[in-house]
Design an enzyme around this catalytic site. Structure first.
Site, PDB file in Angstrom:
ATOM      1  N   ASP A 136      37.176  35.878  48.284  1.00 37.03           N
ATOM      2  CA  ASP A 136      36.585  36.865  47.378  1.00 37.03           C
ATOM      3  C   ASP A 136      36.452  36.205  46.003  1.00 37.03           C
ATOM      4  O   ASP A 136      37.450  35.908  45.346  1.00 37.03           O
ATOM      5  CB  ASP A 136      37.509  38.095  47.328  1.00 37.03           C
ATOM      6  CG  ASP A 136      36.990  39.180  46.394  1.00 37.03           C
ATOM      7  OD1 ASP A 136      36.241  38.858  45.453  1.00 37.03           O
ATOM      8  OD2 ASP A 136      37.366  40.344  46.585  1.00 37.03           O
TER       9      ASP A 136
ATOM     10  N   ASN B 127      34.929  43.365  32.079  1.00 35.07           N
ATOM     11  CA  ASN B 127      34.657  42.161  32.875  1.00 35.07           C
ATOM     12  C   ASN B 127      33.401  41.433  32.407  1.00 35.07           C
ATOM     13  O   ASN B 127      32.868  40.587  33.112  1.00 35.07           O
ATOM     14  CB  ASN B 127      34.469  42.551  34.351  1.00 35.07           C
ATOM     15  CG  ASN B 127      35.760  43.064  34.952  1.00 35.07           C
ATOM     16  OD1 ASN B 127      36.821  42.507  34.712  1.00 35.07           O
ATOM     17  ND2 ASN B 127      35.671  44.135  35.723  1.00 35.07           N
TER      18      ASN B 127
ATOM     19  N   LYS C   3      30.859  42.014  37.559  1.00 33.73           N
ATOM     20  CA  LYS C   3      31.810  41.457  36.575  1.00 33.73           C
ATOM     21  C   LYS C   3      31.008  40.607  35.580  1.00 33.73           C
ATOM     22  O   LYS C   3      30.216  41.166  34.837  1.00 33.73           O
ATOM     23  CB  LYS C   3      32.893  40.673  37.314  1.00 33.73           C
ATOM     24  CG  LYS C   3      33.375  41.389  38.570  1.00 33.73           C
ATOM     25  CD  LYS C   3      34.678  42.061  38.431  1.00 33.73           C
ATOM     26  CE  LYS C   3      35.062  42.754  39.729  1.00 33.73           C
ATOM     27  NZ  LYS C   3      35.345  44.162  39.536  1.00 33.73           N
TER      28      LYS C   3
ATOM     29  N   HIS D 238      43.189  42.361  46.257  1.00 30.32           N
ATOM     30  CA  HIS D 238      42.590  43.570  45.673  1.00 30.32           C
ATOM     31  C   HIS D 238      42.604  44.727  46.679  1.00 30.32           C
ATOM     32  O   HIS D 238      42.554  44.518  47.897  1.00 30.32           O
ATOM     33  CB  HIS D 238      41.148  43.241  45.286  1.00 30.32           C
ATOM     34  CG  HIS D 238      40.471  44.314  44.516  1.00 30.32           C
ATOM     35  ND1 HIS D 238      39.593  45.198  45.099  1.00 30.32           N
ATOM     36  CD2 HIS D 238      40.542  44.664  43.212  1.00 30.32           C
ATOM     37  CE1 HIS D 238      39.133  46.039  44.187  1.00 30.32           C
ATOM     38  NE2 HIS D 238      39.699  45.729  43.024  1.00 30.32           N
TER      39      HIS D 238
ATOM     40  N   GLU E 232      41.675  35.753  47.203  1.00 34.78           N
ATOM     41  CA  GLU E 232      40.751  35.794  46.060  1.00 34.78           C
ATOM     42  C   GLU E 232      40.768  34.416  45.425  1.00 34.78           C
ATOM     43  O   GLU E 232      41.804  33.752  45.435  1.00 34.78           O
ATOM     44  CB  GLU E 232      41.234  36.838  45.039  1.00 34.78           C
ATOM     45  CG  GLU E 232      41.123  38.248  45.565  1.00 34.78           C
ATOM     46  CD  GLU E 232      41.814  39.289  44.683  1.00 34.78           C
ATOM     47  OE1 GLU E 232      41.822  39.139  43.459  1.00 34.78           O
ATOM     48  OE2 GLU E 232      42.352  40.243  45.257  1.00 34.78           O
TER      49      GLU E 232
ATOM     50  N   HIS F 240      36.014  37.459  40.494  1.00 36.42           N
ATOM     51  CA  HIS F 240      36.279  37.085  39.094  1.00 36.42           C
ATOM     52  C   HIS F 240      35.982  35.615  38.805  1.00 36.42           C
ATOM     53  O   HIS F 240      36.232  35.145  37.698  1.00 36.42           O
ATOM     54  CB  HIS F 240      37.715  37.449  38.712  1.00 36.42           C
ATOM     55  CG  HIS F 240      37.932  38.922  38.697  1.00 36.42           C
ATOM     56  ND1 HIS F 240      37.602  39.707  37.618  1.00 36.42           N
ATOM     57  CD2 HIS F 240      38.369  39.765  39.667  1.00 36.42           C
ATOM     58  CE1 HIS F 240      37.859  40.978  37.907  1.00 36.42           C
ATOM     59  NE2 HIS F 240      38.329  41.041  39.141  1.00 36.42           N
TER      60      HIS F 240
ATOM     61  N   SER G 285      42.609  39.296  40.501  1.00 35.86           N
ATOM     62  CA  SER G 285      42.079  40.259  39.548  1.00 35.86           C
ATOM     63  C   SER G 285      43.117  40.749  38.547  1.00 35.86           C
ATOM     64  O   SER G 285      42.774  41.077  37.420  1.00 35.86           O
ATOM     65  CB  SER G 285      41.470  41.455  40.291  1.00 35.86           C
ATOM     66  OG  SER G 285      42.446  42.103  41.068  1.00 35.86           O
TER      67      SER G 285
HETATM   68  C1  LIG Z   1      38.910  40.763  43.599  1.00 37.26           C
HETATM   69  C2  LIG Z   1      37.994  41.930  43.622  1.00 37.26           C
HETATM   70  N1  LIG Z   1      37.269  42.167  44.726  1.00 37.26           N
HETATM   71  C3  LIG Z   1      36.418  43.201  44.804  1.00 37.26           C
HETATM   72  C4  LIG Z   1      36.280  44.083  43.758  1.00 37.26           C
HETATM   73  C5  LIG Z   1      35.342  45.237  43.888  1.00 37.26           C
HETATM   74  O1  LIG Z   1      34.128  44.915  43.327  1.00 37.26           O
HETATM   75  P1  LIG Z   1      33.143  46.072  42.814  1.00 37.26           P
HETATM   76  O2  LIG Z   1      33.640  46.468  41.458  1.00 37.26           O
HETATM   77  O3  LIG Z   1      31.808  45.447  42.797  1.00 37.26           O
HETATM   78  O4  LIG Z   1      33.245  47.187  43.802  1.00 37.26           O
HETATM   79  C6  LIG Z   1      36.997  43.880  42.589  1.00 37.26           C
HETATM   80  C7  LIG Z   1      36.832  44.827  41.454  1.00 37.26           C
HETATM   81  O5  LIG Z   1      37.670  45.078  40.672  1.00 37.26           O
HETATM   82  C8  LIG Z   1      37.886  42.782  42.520  1.00 37.26           C
HETATM   83  O6  LIG Z   1      38.618  42.566  41.421  1.00 37.26           O
END
Ligand SMILES: Cc1ncc(COP(=O)(O)O)c(C=O)c1O
Length: 367
Positions: A189, A34, A223, A119, A160, A192, A164
């Site tokens: 969220d 990432n 990321k 996610h 999101e 990304h 992801s």
């Molecule tokens: C959309 C999304 N939210 C949250 C997370 C979790 O984040 P972290 O890796 O900081 O725990 C990810 C991680 O892959 C993600 O892709």
């Protein structure tokens, strides 16, 4: 100790070619991390500890006991300002932020509507909540509206900004419009999108000017920012509520000052990386323009999925690419639904056009 009871499910994983194993980096060309802007690869976060009194390791306790300190509050003010919101609260990871938010905000008889491809941290957060929860078809605003019409209590919509696994972008303008019409609270969220989307990498919400339409935003630091942790961005009241009721915030050791310094340093670096973002999106275009014969996910972001149904099939495709020294990883069922297994190719600002062309040649040679 007899651990045979662990075998049955592990064996099932092996039989469905979905057994997970940790691997170390092999000096290959990175098409899976990432590190979109190359902040880690380029060693751009040489954190200097200006204040020797700052604890470098460990923060001695949770934020509510001994683990709060001026730098972490300064970082939260900086995050709120940068993301154009009244307040921010730092969590130890994006996973913690999502379960910490969704686990305490929606109450019994409220309703959470979440995108079907959300996610795992969002889905786990929803499971912790006592509210009613329904998923809407991926990026489908008609389906979301159908659910909004029957939702009860306080209604929360979560999506999101950049997905992801598929890399596609949510129709945030339309979702925000629906939330306005149905008086629902929008949560986005930005994991990304942070660092990648927007002139300064502020994320999709700010890029579209939707800050005031959001109840909460989650920005993660692990990321593009090359660090670790996350922040929930919203009102001062939301911040107070989380400090009081969010268990992953309350019952964990605070992030140490060294981690917070790194986050602040990353925020001092990535907004100016416009050239890197421009090159990154040039690579995305090159990849998409030259892969018409492959089955791609609908994405205009650095996350590009090449659908190759079947765990065995996608693993052998990944192996073919890896043999040529390109680090591309397969995404298997059950992480994605059956039939949607894929190579998840992540493009970075430090990848070259030649590397992209080489990757495409290998992918096309498998047909
Ligand atoms: C959309 C999304 N939210 C949250 C997370 C979790 O984040 P972290 O890796 O900081 O725990 C990810 C991680 O892959 C993600 O892709």
């Amino acid at each position: 100790m007899n651990e045979d009871f662990l075998n049955r499910k592990l064996q099932q994983r092996k039989e469905s070619a979905a057994f997970r194993e940790l691997r170390l980096k092999q000096g290959t060309i990175d098409f899976c991390s990432n590190d979109y802007l190359g902040i880690v690869t380029g060693n751009m976060l040489n954190v200097v500890h200006a204040n020797s009194e700052e604890k470098l390791h460990g923060s001695t306790g949770s934020r509510l006991i001994s683990g709060n300190y001026p730098l972490i509050e300064e970082a939260e003010k900086m995050l709120a300002d940068f993301h154009n919101a009244p307040a921010a609260l730092i969590f130890n990871s994006g996973y913690d932020a999502n379960i910490g938010l969704l686990g305490c905000i929606p109450q019994r008889n409220d309703t959470v509507l979440y995108d079907q491809l959300s996610h795992a941290s969002i889905r786990d957060g929803v499971r912790l909540s006592h509210a009613f929860a329904f998923s809407f078809e991926h990026n489908d605003t008609d389906d979301l509206e159908r659910l909004l019409q029957i939702a009860t209590g306080n209604v929360f919509v979560i999506t999101e900004s950049v997905f992801s696994m598929d890399g596609d972008v949510a129709p945030l303008d339309e979702i925000a419009e629906l939330c306005r019409s149905y008086n629902a609270m929008l949560i986005v969220d930005e994991a990304h999108a942070t660092g990648v989307i927007g002139k300064k990498g502020e994320g999709l919400v700010q890029h579209l000017g939707l800050e005031n339409d959001c109840f909460a935003r989650i920005h993660t630091f692990g990321k593009a920012l090359g660090c670790h942790g996350a922040a929930i961005i919203g009102s001062g009241k939301l911040r107070n509520f989380l400090i009081n009721f969010s268990r992953p915030f309350i019952y964990t050791t605070a992030m140490p000052a060294s981690a917070i310094r790194a986050i602040m340093q990353s925020y001092a670096v990535f907004p100016a990386m416009e050239k890197e973002r421009a090159h990154l999106f040039k690579l995305v275009k090159r990849f998409r323009d030259n892969t018409a014969s492959l089955r791609l996910c609908k994405s205009v972001t650095p996350i590009q999925g090449v659908i190759i149904p079947g765990n065995e099939e996608v693993k052998s495709a990944a192996q073919l690419v890896q043999e040529k020294n390109l680090d591309v990883r397969p995404i298997l069922y059950p992480t994605v639904t059956r039939g949607r297994e894929r190579l998840r190719i992540v493009l970075h600002s430090f990848n070259t056009e030649e590397q992209i062309d080489g990757l495409i040649t290998i992918l096309e040679s498998r047909k």
